[in-house]
Design a protein around this motif. Sequence first.
Motif, PDB file in Angstrom:
ATOM      1  N   ALA A 504       0.843  -1.197   0.000  1.00 50.87           N
ATOM      2  CA  ALA A 504       0.000   0.000   0.000  1.00 50.87           C
ATOM      3  C   ALA A 504       0.876   1.244   0.000  1.00 50.87           C
ATOM      4  O   ALA A 504       0.604   2.219  -0.699  1.00 50.87           O
ATOM      5  CB  ALA A 504      -0.922  -0.006   1.210  1.00 50.87           C
ATOM      6  N   LEU A 505       1.939   1.194   0.775  1.00 51.19           N
ATOM      7  CA  LEU A 505       2.860   2.327   0.829  1.00 51.19           C
ATOM      8  C   LEU A 505       3.651   2.413  -0.472  1.00 51.19           C
ATOM      9  O   LEU A 505       3.949   3.498  -0.969  1.00 51.19           O
ATOM     10  CB  LEU A 505       3.807   2.138   2.007  1.00 51.19           C
ATOM     11  CG  LEU A 505       4.683   3.320   2.356  1.00 51.19           C
ATOM     12  CD1 LEU A 505       3.838   4.491   2.788  1.00 51.19           C
ATOM     13  CD2 LEU A 505       5.635   2.940   3.472  1.00 51.19           C
ATOM     14  N   GLU A 772       9.075  -3.320  14.042  1.00 52.51           N
ATOM     15  CA  GLU A 772       8.313  -4.102  13.083  1.00 52.51           C
ATOM     16  C   GLU A 772       7.637  -3.180  12.070  1.00 52.51           C
ATOM     17  O   GLU A 772       7.621  -3.443  10.869  1.00 52.51           O
ATOM     18  CB  GLU A 772       7.262  -4.911  13.846  1.00 52.51           C
ATOM     19  CG  GLU A 772       6.711  -6.056  13.063  1.00 52.51           C
ATOM     20  CD  GLU A 772       5.681  -6.822  13.887  1.00 52.51           C
ATOM     21  OE1 GLU A 772       5.760  -6.792  15.131  1.00 52.51           O
ATOM     22  OE2 GLU A 772       4.795  -7.439  13.278  1.00 52.51           O
ATOM     23  N   SER A 773       7.105  -2.093  12.582  1.00 55.60           N
ATOM     24  CA  SER A 773       6.425  -1.133  11.730  1.00 55.60           C
ATOM     25  C   SER A 773       7.402  -0.490  10.743  1.00 55.60           C
ATOM     26  O   SER A 773       7.113  -0.343   9.559  1.00 55.60           O
ATOM     27  CB  SER A 773       5.783  -0.069  12.615  1.00 55.60           C
ATOM     28  OG  SER A 773       5.252   0.962  11.856  1.00 55.60           O
ATOM     29  N   VAL A 778       9.747   0.657   5.458  1.00 52.00           N
ATOM     30  CA  VAL A 778      10.941   0.764   4.619  1.00 52.00           C
ATOM     31  C   VAL A 778      10.855  -0.222   3.455  1.00 52.00           C
ATOM     32  O   VAL A 778      11.244   0.100   2.335  1.00 52.00           O
ATOM     33  CB  VAL A 778      12.222   0.555   5.455  1.00 52.00           C
ATOM     34  CG1 VAL A 778      13.438   0.471   4.554  1.00 52.00           C
ATOM     35  CG2 VAL A 778      12.378   1.702   6.432  1.00 52.00           C
ATOM     36  N   LEU A 779      10.295  -1.385   3.715  1.00 52.23           N
ATOM     37  CA  LEU A 779      10.105  -2.339   2.615  1.00 52.23           C
ATOM     38  C   LEU A 779       9.256  -1.704   1.520  1.00 52.23           C
ATOM     39  O   LEU A 779       9.596  -1.749   0.337  1.00 52.23           O
ATOM     40  CB  LEU A 779       9.449  -3.621   3.136  1.00 52.23           C
ATOM     41  CG  LEU A 779       9.019  -4.624   2.065  1.00 52.23           C
ATOM     42  CD1 LEU A 779      10.225  -5.169   1.328  1.00 52.23           C
ATOM     43  CD2 LEU A 779       8.214  -5.767   2.671  1.00 52.23           C
ATOM     44  N   GLY A 780       8.125  -1.089   1.941  1.00 52.24           N
ATOM     45  CA  GLY A 780       7.258  -0.422   0.968  1.00 52.24           C
ATOM     46  C   GLY A 780       8.013   0.667   0.229  1.00 52.24           C
ATOM     47  O   GLY A 780       7.894   0.804  -0.994  1.00 52.24           O
ATOM     48  N   LEU A 820      11.397   9.525   5.198  1.00 51.33           N
ATOM     49  CA  LEU A 820       9.987   9.727   5.479  1.00 51.33           C
ATOM     50  C   LEU A 820       9.325   8.395   5.819  1.00 51.33           C
ATOM     51  O   LEU A 820       8.483   8.303   6.707  1.00 51.33           O
ATOM     52  CB  LEU A 820       9.331  10.327   4.240  1.00 51.33           C
ATOM     53  CG  LEU A 820       7.923  10.879   4.416  1.00 51.33           C
ATOM     54  CD1 LEU A 820       7.989  12.169   5.205  1.00 51.33           C
ATOM     55  CD2 LEU A 820       7.275  11.133   3.069  1.00 51.33           C
ATOM     56  N   ALA A 821       9.742   7.358   5.101  1.00 48.09           N
ATOM     57  CA  ALA A 821       9.176   6.030   5.345  1.00 48.09           C
ATOM     58  C   ALA A 821       9.490   5.584   6.777  1.00 48.09           C
ATOM     59  O   ALA A 821       8.644   5.011   7.460  1.00 48.09           O
ATOM     60  CB  ALA A 821       9.727   5.025   4.347  1.00 48.09           C
TER      61      ALA A 821
END
Lengths: 848, 259
Positions: A504-505, A772-773, A778-780, A820-821
């Motif tokens: 989604a990100l 975890e968040s 960062v993956l997104g 920002l992520a």
Amino acid sequence: MIRAALKSLLGRKLRLVMSTFAIVLGVAFVVGTLIFSDTLNRSFTSLFASTVGDVVVRPDGGGDAPGGVLSTRTVPGDLVGTLAAVPGAARADGMVNALGVYVVDDEGKPIGGFGPPSLGANWSDAPAGNGLEGLQIAEGRAPEGPDEVVLDAATAEKSGYDVGDTVPLITTDETANLAPTLVGVADFAEGGSLNGATYAAFETAEAQRLFHEGEDEYESIWVTAADGVTQEQLLADVEATLPDGYEAVTGDEAADESASDLLEAISFLTTFLLIFAGIALVVGSFIIVNTFSILVAQRSRELALLRALGASKKQVVRSVQLEAFVLGFLGATFGVLLGIVLAIGLRALFATFGLDLSGQPLVYRPRSFVAAYAVGIVVTMAAAYLPARRTSRIAPVQAMRDEIALPEESLRNRFRYGLLLALVGGGLLAVGLTDVLGLGRVGWFVGGGVLAVLLGVTAMAPVLAGPFLRAARALYERLFGSIGNLAGQNSLRNPRRTAATASALMIGLTLACTMAIVGDSAKASVDRTIEESFTGDFVVSSIFGGSFSASIAERVDGVEGVDAVVRQRSGFAEADGDFTVVVATDPESLERLGVTFVEGGPADLTTGTVLLGDSYAADRGLAVGDDYVLDAAAGTVTWTVAGTVETGALLAGGVIVSIPTYEAAGYPPEDSMLVVYADDAASGLQDRLDEVLADQPIVTAKDQAAFAAEQREPIDQFVLIIYALLGLALLIAVLGIVNTLALSVIERTREVGLLRAIGVTRPQLRLMITLESVVIAVLGAVLGLVLGIGFGVALMRAVRDEGLEVISVPFGQLGVFLLLAVVVGVLAAVLPARRAARLDVLEAISTQ
Amino acid sequence: MTTSTPSPTAGREVAARVVGLSKTYGQGEAVVRALDDVTLDLYAGEFTAVMGPSGSGKSTLMHVCAALDSATSGEVLIGDREIGRLHDKALTLLRREEIGFVFQSYNLVPTLSAEENIVLPLAIAGRKPDRAWFDSVVATVGLGDRLDHKPNQLSGGQQQRVAVARALVSRPRIVFADEPTGNLDSRSGAEVLELLRASVDTHGQTVVMVTHDPVAAAYTDRVVFLADGKVVDELRQPDRDQVLAIMARMSDAGPGGPG
Ligand SMILES: Nc1ncnc2c1ncn2[C@@H]1O[C@H](COP(=O)(O)OP(=O)(O)OP(=O)(O)O)[C@@H](O)[C@H]1O
Ligand SMILES: [Mg+2]
């Protein structure tokens, strides 16, 4: 069964709100856009209805000119008398219309200028078509002689002038500056507005003196029908007496024509907003898929129990679908409300850009609401379809088991489908961008391609994410020890979920990153082209991008230290359905302007001939000696191609004619840019130029750097607007992360309790969830950046021929996105982490 | 009060002490007295069993002693620290440093291997496991080569032995175990009990265990009987028959019946 479904919905209000949020936003965009564009439509339709007579007589082909272009061709004054004598006519009135009559307010600033036109006219009390009352004198009186003017009420108020004041006006014709006395203020008797346009009206002879060099001629003539005569009957009567070279149309038709031209010109806006509605909905549906997958997984025991108690597969699936329906319905309802607010906001936003719709109440058509509910419910139910289907595979016996593993499609298969989809998307994108097959509809191909790639990558994401998540875990363990390890393990626990949340990100960031590259490349291209092709020392141009009086060139030429001034004029035209800009200049100046000839030379540019940019000519298969046909201001003209030139910034349109050719095509004798060459020894020239332009606040003189900055500015603004809109997609994605984390915390309540029991402190627990968040975010971001760079570079390569030659990747800005992520990750974790930290240890540990 | 041997408590160190402890749930008419003025010393290096009918307050006593729950009134001392007035942070550290807990339903972290689960309390505290101690714990747990397995690859008994090892590894002052064998068959149960027994015998670990099983109780040094939130009886060096006899007497007495 229905009861059970509704109960379980109510039991999870917060989750509900969060997963509806995306629907709400998406629907709000759809509704807001539809309401706003309906309002815009209605407002312009009614405005144009009041700017035509029952029958309008104009030069032949007067309706063919490209939107917003006013031809210099006219109707002779003596035709008015002839038309007034037509059997069905009650009266006939000549109308003088001019563009570029700017009102300067009492602080020396021109009113409006961007978007809505600055109109000049002769004052007429002729009724508009169908007996509509147009503008009426609301205060003071009509203009009766020279040096008198009437303004529309909105402009009078904005500029701060009262009846009796002297109003400074700037015109784009020879006179350039006027200072008439305000004798009256005009307003719509029955409400309505000029939508932000400014209107200055003069006595007819004065208007003709100003805009027609004193000739008795008009832009058009309104013929008003006598009582009981329809527009069609009157039209027949008028046509019977009309000499050659003129045409008559009914007012209704003329109003439709103008309205549809204008609405077409601003339709990109609706498309643009709807694209963002689409983005919000796509991102939103990801979140819904994810939310429902988690909910179904969490409730699988409950659902298995229902099955064990005798519920059929269908009933179980239906109960989940019913939830989706209710959710979609709720989302759409809130979306409609928010959409109305958004429409009000859009109206206010456009008012600040000069498009003032305050006179028009919002238009609510049933279509807007039908669309809202259809979109809201269909998207939600479609997104919930797969998770709902999966519930049917829950066997009753699973109610008795401890752990329930929902049967899921293998990741490898999913990867394969994803890869296939991404490849197809890449293909569509390539077809769209290069248009090799000449299929047209570039937007659909590119849009579809991008969407397919995004969906494909989303499907592949769980597999793609594997190495990333493992690396992240190792890094976390190194940095944060066992808490880091736990966080890393948690993100690996269900790669599907982690990847879907990250996707989604990813979408928002892909688009943002593409935009960053497009914007940066465009700016770099502008800089480079200006650097390569900027000739002379100063450029004089309108701050509104329009034209200005030809007398300015003489003024500037007279400034001490100016060696030479080269005029350029430009106007819109349409060739083969494409908008083009026709540029006119003096053939002798071409070399001085740095135009490089590929074929032919300056001397070939005689009256009735045209020079074309080499790539422009090649695209259209035109060679020297061919006929080039286009719709210009005065209608269709045919020019002979006299030569080709290399495309450059100052002559960007790629269509160059001489000034006499330009004027013959019906364009007004106004300049749009002056190139100023200074004497070698001249100094302080900028100040002297500013001085001579002081009473013309619509034009400024700037050197290369200032000119480049001025050209870059709209790009920056455009990119900023897109970022603002993408911010919404980002917000939805953040809520998606919050949602997933919150659900995970609930799912792992017992584990959280255990960790607390064996000595994990609250801050450690919060750290764990934050980590975890962050890894999800960062993956997104990483996926988004990679895709965005791919799309951006592909896009810029595809438009290389169009003069945007530089591909520039703003790595600094992309770094900011990544940061920002991280921030997004930290923020998204706040609530779920707090929730986890607050769990009562004992209660948590005894949760089933 | 039946005491088969005179209490050899003189000179023994107290690992944890409960004084006048009460715990009530609910209010007004619906009030439940889970613990009713319990006073009890738990001796260091001793294996104590807590028995009693269902609902008699055994779990509540464990939770309050292990700083997982707070008392309504009365005092709990771990070593010589009164835990009643400690805040969350201090309680968390206390649990981490001084207390081990074994739950009936294993409660391992599913994402971590057996070994990682065992050292988790130390890792969280940022301490390195004492290698020799760790090895000896692991040896007694007897998992052998299954240390790098995830919990879902282990049997219930194996998982519970991992949970016991986790409770022992940080050398807590006292280990509480709430029906650690409740979910296990008698053989796996016996292995867990032997593990607990061994930790008491070889390392002088203090262990308090709730159980319903007289056979399990026979592994301990002392049995404390609860009924209706009160300590009603106590037994030293118990054997199975003595325990059965007291249990029978208690259920005859009526009010402490299952409920
Ligand atoms: N959270 C709670 N809220 C209300 N009452 C509770 C709560 N927890 C326990 N109780 C009550 O307190 C009493 C003691 O409960 P506890 O769990 O300590 O019993 P137990 O001896 O462990 O029983 P069992 O052998 O069945 O595990 C019971 O009557 C129980 O119903
Ligand atoms: Mg209990």
